[in-house]
Write a protein that holds these residues in place. Structure first.
Motif, short mmCIF file in Angstrom:
data_model
loop_
_atom_site.label_atom_id
_atom_site.label_comp_id
_atom_site.label_asym_id
_atom_site.label_seq_id
_atom_site.Cartn_x
_atom_site.Cartn_y
_atom_site.Cartn_z
N GLY A 122 -30.00 -1.58 -112.56
CA GLY A 122 -30.55 -2.89 -112.25
C GLY A 122 -31.45 -2.99 -111.04
N PHE A 123 -31.67 -1.92 -110.32
CA PHE A 123 -32.53 -1.96 -109.13
C PHE A 123 -33.67 -0.97 -109.27
N ALA A 124 -34.75 -1.23 -108.49
CA ALA A 124 -35.90 -0.33 -108.49
C ALA A 124 -36.05 0.38 -107.15
N ILE A 125 -35.52 -0.22 -106.10
CA ILE A 125 -35.69 0.31 -104.74
C ILE A 125 -34.35 0.27 -104.01
N VAL A 126 -34.05 1.33 -103.27
CA VAL A 126 -32.89 1.37 -102.38
C VAL A 126 -33.41 1.59 -100.97
N ARG A 127 -33.01 0.72 -100.06
CA ARG A 127 -33.43 0.85 -98.65
C ARG A 127 -32.20 1.06 -97.77
N ASN A 128 -32.32 2.03 -96.86
CA ASN A 128 -31.25 2.34 -95.92
C ASN A 128 -31.72 2.01 -94.51
N THR A 129 -30.77 1.58 -93.68
CA THR A 129 -31.06 1.40 -92.25
C THR A 129 -30.05 2.23 -91.46
N TYR A 130 -30.45 2.62 -90.26
CA TYR A 130 -29.67 3.53 -89.43
C TYR A 130 -29.54 2.96 -88.02
N ASP A 131 -28.48 3.35 -87.33
CA ASP A 131 -28.33 2.95 -85.94
C ASP A 131 -29.11 3.92 -85.04
N ALA A 132 -29.01 3.72 -83.73
CA ALA A 132 -29.76 4.54 -82.78
C ALA A 132 -29.35 6.01 -82.83
N ASN A 133 -28.13 6.29 -83.30
CA ASN A 133 -27.65 7.67 -83.40
C ASN A 133 -28.06 8.34 -84.71
N GLY A 134 -28.72 7.59 -85.59
CA GLY A 134 -29.13 8.14 -86.87
C GLY A 134 -28.07 8.04 -87.96
N ASP A 135 -27.01 7.26 -87.71
CA ASP A 135 -25.97 7.06 -88.72
C ASP A 135 -26.35 5.89 -89.62
N ILE A 136 -26.13 6.03 -90.91
CA ILE A 136 -26.48 4.96 -91.84
C ILE A 136 -25.54 3.76 -91.63
N VAL A 137 -26.13 2.58 -91.53
CA VAL A 137 -25.34 1.37 -91.33
C VAL A 137 -25.52 0.36 -92.46
N SER A 138 -26.52 0.54 -93.31
CA SER A 138 -26.63 -0.33 -94.47
C SER A 138 -27.43 0.34 -95.57
N ALA A 139 -27.11 -0.04 -96.80
CA ALA A 139 -27.85 0.38 -97.98
C ALA A 139 -27.97 -0.85 -98.87
N ALA A 140 -29.20 -1.15 -99.31
CA ALA A 140 -29.43 -2.36 -100.10
C ALA A 140 -30.38 -2.07 -101.25
N GLU A 141 -30.18 -2.82 -102.36
CA GLU A 141 -30.97 -2.63 -103.57
C GLU A 141 -31.93 -3.80 -103.77
N PHE A 142 -33.12 -3.47 -104.34
CA PHE A 142 -34.18 -4.45 -104.56
C PHE A 142 -34.84 -4.22 -105.92
#
Length: 195
Positions: A122-142
Motif C-alpha cells: 500500500g505504500f510507494a515511499i518509505v522515509r527514515n529519520t535518524y538522531d544525531a548518533n545515526g540511530d533510526i528514530v522513525s520510519a514512515a510510509e507515503f
C-alpha cells in the motif's frame, strides 16, 4: 562456486539423486556478478535446464547500482528476455537516497518507467529519520505523491522509537496517517522495553 574475493558466483540445488531440482522460490540456480569491490551488481535465476527462469515473485534477474560511497542506490527486476518487469509485489524496482552519513533516508518503489508506484503493502515511499548518533528514530510510509498512507501489513503509517543514552530502543510508538497514536496489526499502539 566462488570468485577470487570469496563471493558465491554460482549455486544450484540438487535432489538426493544428484539431479538439479528447484528451490522453494521456483528456480534451481543463481548466477551472481560482483564489481571489483565485491558488491553484488547482478543476479540471474536459472532453471534445472541451466537457462534463465522466473521465480515465484515474477523475476528472472536483478541489477543493482551503488553510489560513490558504496551505498546501494538502485535495484531493478527483469524477465527472462532481459526486459524490465514487475514483481508480484507490484513494482519494477526501487531507488534509495542516503544522507551525508550514508544512512538511507528514502526508499522509493518504481514502475518500469521509473515513476513511483505502490508496493502491494500500500505504500510507494518509505522515509527514515535518524538522531544525531545515526540511530533510526522513525520510519514512515507515503503514497506516490508523498502523502502519508498506512502500511497494509503493519496497519500503521509511522513507527517512532525512543532511545536511551546508549542508542538502545526503550519505547516504540505507532501512528496513523493523521499523526494519531494507532494500533499496529498486533493490536499495540505503544511498546515499552526494559532499559
Amino acid at each position: 562456486t566462488y570468485d577470487d574475493l570469496g563471493n558465491v558466483i554460482f549455486g544450484q540445488a540438487f535432489d538426493t539423486r544428484g539431479a538439479p531440482t528447484l528451490f522453494v522460490e521456483g528456480n534451481s540456480a543463481r548466477k551472481r556478478e560482483f564489481d571489483k569491490w565485491g558488491r553484488l551488481v547482478a543476479e540471474t535465476l536459472l532453471g534445472t535446464d541451466g537457462l534463465p527462469c522466473n521465480d515465484d515473485t515474477g523475476i528472472s534477474s536483478i541489477h543493482i547500482k551503488y553510489d560513490d560511497s558504496g551505498n546501494q542506490t538502485e535495484a531493478m527486476f527483469f524477465d527472462v528476455a532481459g526486459n524490465p518487469t514487475t514483481c508480484k509485489e507490484g513494482f519494477h524496482g526501487y531507488v534509495a537516497v542516503y544522507d551525508a552519513r550514508g544512512k538511507r533516508i528514502e526508499k522509493r518503489y518504481v514502475d518500469v518507467d521509473g515513476k513511483p508506484c505502490r508496493h502491494s503493502k500500500g505504500f510507494a515511499i518509505v522515509r527514515n529519520t535518524y538522531d544525531a548518533n545515526g540511530d533510526i528514530v522513525s520510519a514512515a510510509e507515503f503514497d506516490e505523491a508523498g502523502r502519508p498512507v498506512l502500511d497494509m501489513s503493519s496497519g500503521v503509517h509511522e513507527s517512532r522509537s525512543v532511545l536511551d543514552e546508549d542508542g538502545r530502543e526503550i519505547e516504540i510508538r505507532f501512528f496513523d496517517n493523521n499523526e494519531k497514536l494507532h494500533a499496529d496489526s498486533y493490536g499495540f499502539a505503544q511498546i515499552g522495553r526494559a532499559s
